[in-house]
Design a protein around this motif. Structure first.
Motif, PDB file in Angstrom:
ATOM      1  N   THR A 186       0.917  -1.354   0.031  1.00 46.40           N
ATOM      2  CA  THR A 186      -0.029   0.079  -0.095  1.00 46.40           C
ATOM      3  C   THR A 186       0.950   1.206   0.111  1.00 46.40           C
ATOM      4  O   THR A 186       1.804   1.434   1.067  1.00 46.40           O
ATOM      5  N   ALA A 187       0.669   2.050  -0.996  1.00 47.72           N
ATOM      6  CA  ALA A 187       1.318   3.292  -1.079  1.00 47.72           C
ATOM      7  C   ALA A 187       1.171   4.375  -0.247  1.00 47.72           C
ATOM      8  O   ALA A 187      -0.117   4.707  -0.055  1.00 47.72           O
ATOM      9  N   ASP A 188       2.187   4.978   0.380  1.00 48.71           N
ATOM     10  CA  ASP A 188       1.797   6.454   0.985  1.00 48.71           C
ATOM     11  C   ASP A 188       1.033   6.507   2.085  1.00 48.71           C
ATOM     12  O   ASP A 188       0.184   7.370   1.932  1.00 48.71           O
ATOM     13  N   CYS A 189       1.197   5.695   2.779  1.00 52.43           N
ATOM     14  CA  CYS A 189       0.119   5.724   4.093  1.00 52.43           C
ATOM     15  C   CYS A 189       0.286   6.745   4.861  1.00 52.43           C
ATOM     16  O   CYS A 189       1.375   7.058   5.260  1.00 52.43           O
ATOM     17  N   THR A 190      -0.805   7.208   5.456  1.00 55.02           N
ATOM     18  CA  THR A 190      -0.979   8.266   6.382  1.00 55.02           C
ATOM     19  C   THR A 190      -1.326   7.968   7.967  1.00 55.02           C
ATOM     20  O   THR A 190      -1.337   8.552   8.712  1.00 55.02           O
ATOM     21  N   PRO A 206      -4.635   8.256   1.513  1.00 58.97           N
ATOM     22  CA  PRO A 206      -5.212   9.027   0.404  1.00 58.97           C
ATOM     23  C   PRO A 206      -5.214   8.917  -0.855  1.00 58.97           C
ATOM     24  O   PRO A 206      -4.175   8.283  -1.198  1.00 58.97           O
ATOM     25  N   ALA A 207      -6.421   9.053  -1.557  1.00 53.89           N
ATOM     26  CA  ALA A 207      -6.500   8.800  -3.150  1.00 53.89           C
ATOM     27  C   ALA A 207      -7.142   9.616  -3.695  1.00 53.89           C
ATOM     28  O   ALA A 207      -7.762  10.661  -2.888  1.00 53.89           O
TER      29      ALA A 207
ATOM     30  N   THR B  94      -2.096  -2.765  -7.741  1.00 49.64           N
ATOM     31  CA  THR B  94      -1.012  -2.641  -8.434  1.00 49.64           C
ATOM     32  C   THR B  94      -0.204  -3.952  -8.759  1.00 49.64           C
ATOM     33  O   THR B  94       0.419  -3.993  -9.927  1.00 49.64           O
ATOM     34  N   LEU B  95      -0.429  -4.975  -7.913  1.00 50.78           N
ATOM     35  CA  LEU B  95       0.519  -6.376  -8.264  1.00 50.78           C
ATOM     36  C   LEU B  95      -0.182  -6.997  -9.505  1.00 50.78           C
ATOM     37  O   LEU B  95       0.504  -7.234 -10.451  1.00 50.78           O
ATOM     38  N   ALA B  96      -1.328  -6.983  -9.597  1.00 52.32           N
ATOM     39  CA  ALA B  96      -2.102  -7.802 -10.602  1.00 52.32           C
ATOM     40  C   ALA B  96      -2.169  -6.875 -11.969  1.00 52.32           C
ATOM     41  O   ALA B  96      -1.927  -7.464 -13.009  1.00 52.32           O
ATOM     42  N   THR B  97      -2.215  -5.663 -11.688  1.00 53.59           N
ATOM     43  CA  THR B  97      -2.076  -4.688 -12.682  1.00 53.59           C
ATOM     44  C   THR B  97      -0.862  -4.753 -13.550  1.00 53.59           C
ATOM     45  O   THR B  97      -0.674  -4.937 -14.694  1.00 53.59           O
ATOM     46  N   ASP B 122      -5.610   9.205  -9.928  1.00 50.30           N
ATOM     47  CA  ASP B 122      -6.764   8.525  -9.374  1.00 50.30           C
ATOM     48  C   ASP B 122      -6.051   7.837  -7.923  1.00 50.30           C
ATOM     49  O   ASP B 122      -6.447   7.778  -6.933  1.00 50.30           O
ATOM     50  N   GLY B 123      -5.121   6.723  -8.056  1.00 46.54           N
ATOM     51  CA  GLY B 123      -4.622   6.124  -7.302  1.00 46.54           C
ATOM     52  C   GLY B 123      -3.438   6.464  -6.516  1.00 46.54           C
ATOM     53  O   GLY B 123      -3.208   6.069  -5.449  1.00 46.54           O
TER      54      GLY B 123
END
Lengths: 396, 269
Positions: A186-190, A206-207, B94-97, B122-123
């Motif tokens: 998971t990217a860039d968690c807050t 956030p997204a 992201t892994l499956a993409t 978006d992501g």
């Protein structure tokens, strides 16, 4: 087979799912929710429909690692130019909060050349073990080598959680590691939190440019991996009386050759450029009217010991280099204080600075959207206000 | 030279507004666009083609309406367009993409350079580029701000943006690069390009067309699950100062000091 379904009998036609869907993939037909092909199975509607439970996603996941074989928390000890990166105490701080619930060992991965001298500092933050490979063959910027060694260490040590920095390096290295291990990232968690019952890591981030927050789980795969946004987590403090920890040298692991040759590192004036690392950022926008007026912004930044940021408008007009740009197509920053001067506050700019601790807006238009997110604001001419700020801060 | 550029169609968050009463996103009338960072990747791919000769292929994964994004890329100079589209791809993290896009690239028999934007708006993850590279067994470089040159031996020299400067790197092609906005200024579509975009044949590949493990795509290939989505708390109304500059500045600084904010104020009163 994976699918999303509306249970028509349960759907009351309230439309909450429509509001929750980020992809405009739901509409009401005869007062029932209908999901169209734009759906990405993101699950936002399922959460929105908790009350009626009328939307279900059935899913299977490819079989992962043996979850029970993984234990403890590990963090990546990122470093550059012989120093630990400033994000490392923050990651350790976040990990220690998780450790309170999980009650397992906290370790750090330290890989590079001449890194041994950093191990003691890492331990002093409260780390139990440093898994280290110290080898002159490992260049600071040979990320492919780092990725390979980190993967090997994780495969051997099997932590259930692995955290890295949401830095340029961390966000490049960890995806590679996750893809090799076939686990979630998971990217860039807050926000990071242990679910005290399931003992699973709840990862919130956030997204959509910070307009929505998503909480993400990695249930069946290990390690549960996340990068942590810079300047959000409370940094760990060095233990006064020292913390007992040990260094585990793992130099038996083969060092691969890098496919990337590092030619040179070119440092830019960090005092005003490094907005990712600054506690104070003073940003200028279109309201400056002329590139030479960035001097005002620089003076205020210097008075505060901070960095200079800019809006997209100012960067696109070539008033200041791209490395200063804050916002959706620039950098996301999280300083203690963000001072926006002559920036109206377009949603793309807000996306990059909204989570700053304190936002101060200086603008002559009292209706500028920047005032909606500002904690403090001065309505006035920045050409008067900024020099006055400098004057009063310097106390002349 | 064979260049593949991976693009994503995203909702145009530029037009997203927040409903002040419900504090939720207003999405009515939100259009889909090519991810802004991918526009720079497309432009860079076309520039490489113009400089070193070759072809640019745009590849995307998504529902059928992504066709419009791929067609737009043709108007900007892309030669060939491929869409990976199958209900079985939906729900991919992201892994499956990355796995699926890499399979698409393999179906195209690889490339000398794979380009994409540093992240999608978006992501905001930036994880797909490195993931594609790992799946292809290629080196990757993220946040590229300049491609300096490709020499006769197939080595590319690039500048990669970092927090405190940049680093110059040399990599043997093939490689995967993600680019930042600084790298170029995308051109406008040409009239000829727009005509070409209309008539261009787009190839669609489903899961059955790719050499993949069906378990590893879409939702079933995704270790991460979204359990909750919420709108961040609305900022509380701030304190706004108006009036004489000297007073407003002084009031602001007093307020900050009162709030325990570490602004050092020099000798004056």
């Amino acid at each position: 087979m994976n699918d999303i379904k509306v249970i028509v009998e349960k759907c009351v036609g309230c439309g909450l799912c429509i509001k929750a869907c980020p992809y405009v993939a739901i509409s009401l037909v005869d007062k029932k929710a209908v999901i169209n092909e734009k759906c990405t199975l993101c699950g936002a509607c399922v959460d929105a429909c908790k009350r009626y439970q009328a939307i279900v996603i059935t899913r299977t996941t490819f079989s992962g690692q043996k979850v029970a074989a993984y234990s403890g928390i590990a963090v990546l000890a990122e470093h550059r130019h012989d120093r630990l990166s400033s994000i490392v105490p923050e990651i350790i701080g976040a990990a220690k909060v998780l450790q309170k619930t999980l009650n397992k060992k906290l370790s750090a991965i330290l890989v590079g050349k001449n890194v041994k001298h950093m191990a003691g500092e890492i331990i002093s933050y409260g780390v139990d073990e440093v898994w280290m490979i110290d080898n002159p063959k490992i260049d600071d910027f040979a990320e492919d080598v780092h990725a390979s060694l980190v993967t090997d260490i994780l495969l051997e040590k099997k932590p259930e959680i692995f955290l890295g920095g949401g830095t340029v390096m961390g966000r490049s290295l960890l995806p590679r590691v996750a893809a090799r291990l076939l686990t979630g990232l998971t990217a860039d968690c807050t926000e990071l939190e242990m679910d005290p019952e399931a003992m699973i890591l709840k990862q919130t981030r956030p997204a959509f440019g910070g307009n929505i927050m998503a909480t993400i789980l990695c249930k069946n795969h290990r390690p549960q991996m996340a990068t942590v946004r810079h300047k959000v987590m409370k940094p760990a403090k060095k233990a006064d009386d020292g913390h007992e920890g040990k260094i585990v040298e793992m130099d038996y692991i083969d060092i691969p050759d890098s496919q990337v040759e590092v030619l040179e590192f070119v440092k830019e004036d960090t005092n005003t450029v490094n907005i990712a690392d600054a506690d104070f950022i003073v940003s200028g926008g279109r309201g400056l009217r002329d590139p030479k007026n960035f001097k005002l912004i620089e003076e205020l930044a210097q008075a505060l010991g901070g960095a200079v940021g800019a809006s997209r408008a100012a960067v696109d007009a070539d008033w200041i280099p791209y490395s200063h740009q804050v916002g959706q197509t620039g950098k996301t920053v999280n300083p203690k204080i963000y001072i926006a001067c002559g920036i109206s506050g377009a949603i793309q700019h807000l996306a990059g600075m909204k989570s700053s601790d304190i936002i101060i807006a200086i603008n002559n238009d009292p209706n500028a959207p920047i005032f909606d997110v500002a904690h403090y604001g001065i309505v006035g001419d920045l050409f008067e206000v900024v020099p006055e700020l400098v004057k009063q801060i310097k106390g002349k | 030279m064979k260049i593949i550029v991976c693009i994503k169609q995203v909702p145009d968050t530029t037009n997203v507004k927040i409903n002040p009463e419900t504090n939720t996103l207003v999405r009515e009338g939100v259009e889909s666009i090519i991810n802004p960072f991918d526009m720079y990747a497309i432009e860079e791919a076309v520039r490489l083609k113009e400089k070193y000769e070759g072809t640019v292929t745009a590849l995307s994964m998504g529902p059928p309406q992504v066709e419009s994004a791929l067609r737009e890329s043709v108007s900007l100079g892309v030669d060939e367009i491929y869409l990976l589209s199958d209900r079985a791809f939906a729900g991919a993290d992201t892994l499956a993409t990355a796995y699926t896009l890499a399979a698409g690239i393999n179906n195209l028999e690889g490339a000398d350079v794979v380009l994409m934007g540093k992240q999608a708006i978006d992501g905001d993850t930036g994880q797909v580029g490195p993931g594609v590279a790992e799946n292809l067994g290629l080196p990757h470089i993220t946040d590229v701000r300049k491609i300096e040159e490709i020499d006769g031996n197939g080595y590319m020299t690039v500048q990669r943006l970092l927090e405190d400067g940049y680093v110059r790197l040399k990599v043997k092609l093939p490689a995967v690069l993600t680019v930042v906005k600084e790298i170029n200024e995308p051109r406008m579509p040409s009239l000829k390009g727009k005509m070409r975009a209309k008539s261009k044949e787009m190839k669609v590949w489903t899961a059955a067309d790719l050499d993949i493990d069906k378990e590893r795509i879409g939702l079933s290939g995704s270790p991460t699950w979204v359990t909750k989505i919420f709108t961040p708390p609305k900022p509380k109304g701030g304190k706004i100062f108006q009036g004489e500059t000297r007073d407003t500045v002084s009031e602001l600084l007093d307020e900050l000091v009162k709030g325990g904010i570490p602004i050092k104020r020099g000798g004056g009163k």
